[in-house]
Design an enzyme around this catalytic site. Structure first.
Site, PDB file in Angstrom:
ATOM      1  N   TYR A   1      38.848 -46.045  33.527  1.00 48.21           N
ATOM      2  CA  TYR A   1      40.185 -45.755  34.077  1.00 48.21           C
ATOM      3  C   TYR A   1      40.096 -44.559  35.030  1.00 48.21           C
ATOM      4  O   TYR A   1      40.599 -44.616  36.162  1.00 48.21           O
ATOM      5  CB  TYR A   1      41.153 -45.455  32.927  1.00 48.21           C
ATOM      6  CG  TYR A   1      42.530 -44.983  33.361  1.00 48.21           C
ATOM      7  CD1 TYR A   1      43.459 -45.879  33.870  1.00 48.21           C
ATOM      8  CD2 TYR A   1      42.896 -43.643  33.238  1.00 48.21           C
ATOM      9  CE1 TYR A   1      44.728 -45.456  34.260  1.00 48.21           C
ATOM     10  CE2 TYR A   1      44.162 -43.201  33.621  1.00 48.21           C
ATOM     11  CZ  TYR A   1      45.066 -44.113  34.126  1.00 48.21           C
ATOM     12  OH  TYR A   1      46.319 -43.681  34.516  1.00 48.21           O
TER      13      TYR A   1
ATOM     14  N   GLY B   1      54.061 -53.442  40.103  1.00 51.59           N
ATOM     15  CA  GLY B   1      54.118 -53.142  38.668  1.00 51.59           C
ATOM     16  C   GLY B   1      55.347 -52.330  38.321  1.00 51.59           C
ATOM     17  O   GLY B   1      55.257 -51.271  37.701  1.00 51.59           O
TER      18      GLY B   1
ATOM     19  N   GLY C   1      56.938 -47.147  37.751  1.00 55.45           N
ATOM     20  CA  GLY C   1      57.276 -48.052  38.851  1.00 55.45           C
ATOM     21  C   GLY C   1      58.759 -48.387  38.870  1.00 55.45           C
ATOM     22  O   GLY C   1      59.402 -48.366  39.931  1.00 55.45           O
TER      23      GLY C   1
HETATM   24  P1  NAD Z   1      53.514 -49.212  32.444  1.00 52.72           P
HETATM   25  O1  NAD Z   1      52.447 -49.852  31.626  1.00 52.72           O
HETATM   26  O2  NAD Z   1      54.685 -48.607  31.727  1.00 52.72           O
HETATM   27  O3  NAD Z   1      54.058 -50.237  33.530  1.00 52.72           O
HETATM   28  C1  NAD Z   1      53.146 -50.996  34.258  1.00 52.72           C
HETATM   29  C2  NAD Z   1      53.886 -52.084  35.018  1.00 52.72           C
HETATM   30  O4  NAD Z   1      52.926 -52.903  35.652  1.00 52.72           O
HETATM   31  C3  NAD Z   1      54.724 -52.986  34.158  1.00 52.72           C
HETATM   32  O5  NAD Z   1      55.869 -53.303  34.908  1.00 52.72           O
HETATM   33  C4  NAD Z   1      53.837 -54.233  34.001  1.00 52.72           C
HETATM   34  O6  NAD Z   1      54.568 -55.397  33.775  1.00 52.72           O
HETATM   35  C5  NAD Z   1      53.198 -54.265  35.363  1.00 52.72           C
HETATM   36  N1  NAD Z   1      51.924 -54.965  35.421  1.00 52.72           N
HETATM   37  C6  NAD Z   1      50.869 -54.861  34.566  1.00 52.72           C
HETATM   38  N2  NAD Z   1      49.851 -55.643  35.000  1.00 52.72           N
HETATM   39  C7  NAD Z   1      50.289 -56.253  36.143  1.00 52.72           C
HETATM   40  C8  NAD Z   1      49.693 -57.149  37.084  1.00 52.72           C
HETATM   41  N3  NAD Z   1      48.456 -57.595  36.916  1.00 52.72           N
HETATM   42  N4  NAD Z   1      50.416 -57.535  38.178  1.00 52.72           N
HETATM   43  C9  NAD Z   1      51.684 -57.065  38.370  1.00 52.72           C
HETATM   44  N5  NAD Z   1      52.295 -56.198  37.518  1.00 52.72           N
HETATM   45  C10 NAD Z   1      51.607 -55.817  36.423  1.00 52.72           C
HETATM   46  O7  NAD Z   1      52.778 -48.177  33.384  1.00 52.72           O
HETATM   47  P2  NAD Z   1      53.067 -46.616  33.658  1.00 52.72           P
HETATM   48  O8  NAD Z   1      52.602 -45.846  32.482  1.00 52.72           O
HETATM   49  O9  NAD Z   1      54.421 -46.427  34.189  1.00 52.72           O
HETATM   50  O10 NAD Z   1      51.989 -46.369  34.818  1.00 52.72           O
HETATM   51  C11 NAD Z   1      52.257 -46.648  36.182  1.00 52.72           C
HETATM   52  C12 NAD Z   1      51.161 -46.024  37.025  1.00 52.72           C
HETATM   53  O11 NAD Z   1      51.119 -44.619  36.772  1.00 52.72           O
HETATM   54  C13 NAD Z   1      49.758 -46.558  36.703  1.00 52.72           C
HETATM   55  O12 NAD Z   1      49.016 -46.675  37.890  1.00 52.72           O
HETATM   56  C14 NAD Z   1      49.162 -45.473  35.815  1.00 52.72           C
HETATM   57  O13 NAD Z   1      47.761 -45.410  35.891  1.00 52.72           O
HETATM   58  C15 NAD Z   1      49.811 -44.224  36.413  1.00 52.72           C
HETATM   59  N6  NAD Z   1      49.877 -43.095  35.483  1.00 52.72           N
HETATM   60  C16 NAD Z   1      50.573 -43.186  34.310  1.00 52.72           C
HETATM   61  C17 NAD Z   1      50.606 -42.076  33.441  1.00 52.72           C
HETATM   62  C18 NAD Z   1      51.362 -42.103  32.140  1.00 52.72           C
HETATM   63  O14 NAD Z   1      51.187 -41.164  31.324  1.00 52.72           O
HETATM   64  N7  NAD Z   1      52.235 -43.050  31.903  1.00 52.72           N
HETATM   65  C19 NAD Z   1      49.893 -40.906  33.777  1.00 52.72           C
HETATM   66  C20 NAD Z   1      49.195 -40.863  34.972  1.00 52.72           C
HETATM   67  C21 NAD Z   1      49.197 -41.966  35.825  1.00 52.72           C
END
Ligand code: NAD
Length: 266
Positions: free
Chosen positions: A156, A14, A20
């Site tokens: 979640y 992702g 990522g």
């Molecule tokens: P994001 O939504 O900005 O990016 C997610 C990525 O995953 C994108 O590249 C999307 O294309 C890809 N993706 C989505 N579904 C997919 C699938 N089925 N197969 C392959 N790729 C797929 O996410 P983010 O906010 O950067 O979050 C990344 C991680 O960090 C997640 O696990 C999230 O739970 C965790 N996280 C995020 C935050 C936040 O505030 N942003 C806080 C705590 C934890």
């Protein structure tokens, strides 16, 4: 500090956006060869181009694999193209606020399969080769929501707690080897999705973005010490370090990059 990542092969799931993508850029800039992943070829190609454009000059390569890792078939398809890695960052994760009474079984299962099983399936595939080499890094990107379960998206939170348990459990199985398995717990982070959400709210309310952000930290995350969203680079810094040979004594840990949102000191 040289993070000694040259010559290592890393998969970040992702990784076409958000945390990522930032982690993939950070690993590449430290000389690792990075494989990015998203669901569509277009987005993967864009991410590969963006990462190359950051000009890592330590000899790392960038490539990408389009696969939907929320399914067993998608994982199998990716593993077929990429049979071994030194570093696996299980970053893929979805979220959606929904009242508990309105979360159907399908959502519970979809969240579990996407956020937990994707990483479990990949780790199961890649761990044997790491054992043979007696070196490897597995990182599960969990969340502070795994410790402080958000009432507005319990499904979640459940997946984020499960990732911490899984990381610790797998770490127990690699005791005494050169492999480490850790969980990283970001707090509120300014990924593209979050940025859009805040911008939309600001537009709806007719106020500056900074007003929405201040209100979020006053009411929704009052225990934050940072009092702002972390940047994706701030979170990626921890991920890149924990993937490096330098982090060899950190194993089975839940590492917080949460801006101090979690009050516990243990
Ligand atoms: P994001 O939504 O900005 O990016 C997610 C990525 O995953 C994108 O590249 C999307 O294309 C890809 N993706 C989505 N579904 C997919 C699938 N089925 N197969 C392959 N790729 C797929 O996410 P983010 O906010 O950067 O979050 C990344 C991680 O960090 C997640 O696990 C999230 O739970 C965790 N996280 C995020 C935050 C936040 O505030 N942003 C806080 C705590 C934890």
């Amino acid at each position: 500090m040289d993070l000694q990542l040259r010559g290592k092969k890393a998969l970040v799931t992702g990784s076409t956006a958000g945390i990522g993508l930032a982690a993939a850029i950070g690993l590449y800039q430290e000389g690792a060869s990075v494989v990015v992943n998203g669901r569509t070829r277009d987005r993967v190609d864009q991410a590969v181009g963006r990462i190359r454009g950051t000009g890592g000059d330590l000899g790392g390569q960038v490539s990408g694999i389009a696969a939907d890792l929320s399914t067993a078939e998608g994982v199998a398809q990716l593993v077929q193209q990429l049979p071994e890695v030194d570093i696996l960052v299980n970053n893929l994760g979805i979220f959606e606020p929904k009242p508990f009474e309105e979360i159907p079984d399908e959502d519970w299962l979809r969240f579990f399969e996407t956020n937990v099983l994707s990483g479990v399936r990949l780790t199961r595939q890649y761990l044997p080769a790491m054992r043979r080499k007696d070196w490897g890094r597995v990182v599960f990107i969990s969340s502070e929501s795994g410790l402080q379960i958000p009432a507005e998206m319990i499904h979640y939170g459940m997946t984020k707690t499960a990732q911490i348990a899984v990381a610790r459990g797998i770490a127990e199985t690699v005791a005494g080897t050169g492999i480490t398995v850790n969980a990283v717990l970001p707090g509120p982070t300014e990924s593209e999705g979050v940025d859009q959400f805040v911008a939309d709210l600001a537009r709806q309310q007719g106020v500056e973005r900074s007003v929405v952000e201040a209100e979020f930290f006053r009411t929704a995350r009052p225990s934050s010490l940072l009092k702002r969203f972390a940047t994706v680079e701030e979170v990626a810094n921890m991920i890149v370090y924990i993937c490096s040979p330098r982090a060899s004594a950190t194993n089975g840990a839940a590492l917080r990059v949460d801006g101090g949102v979690v009050r516990a000191i243990g």
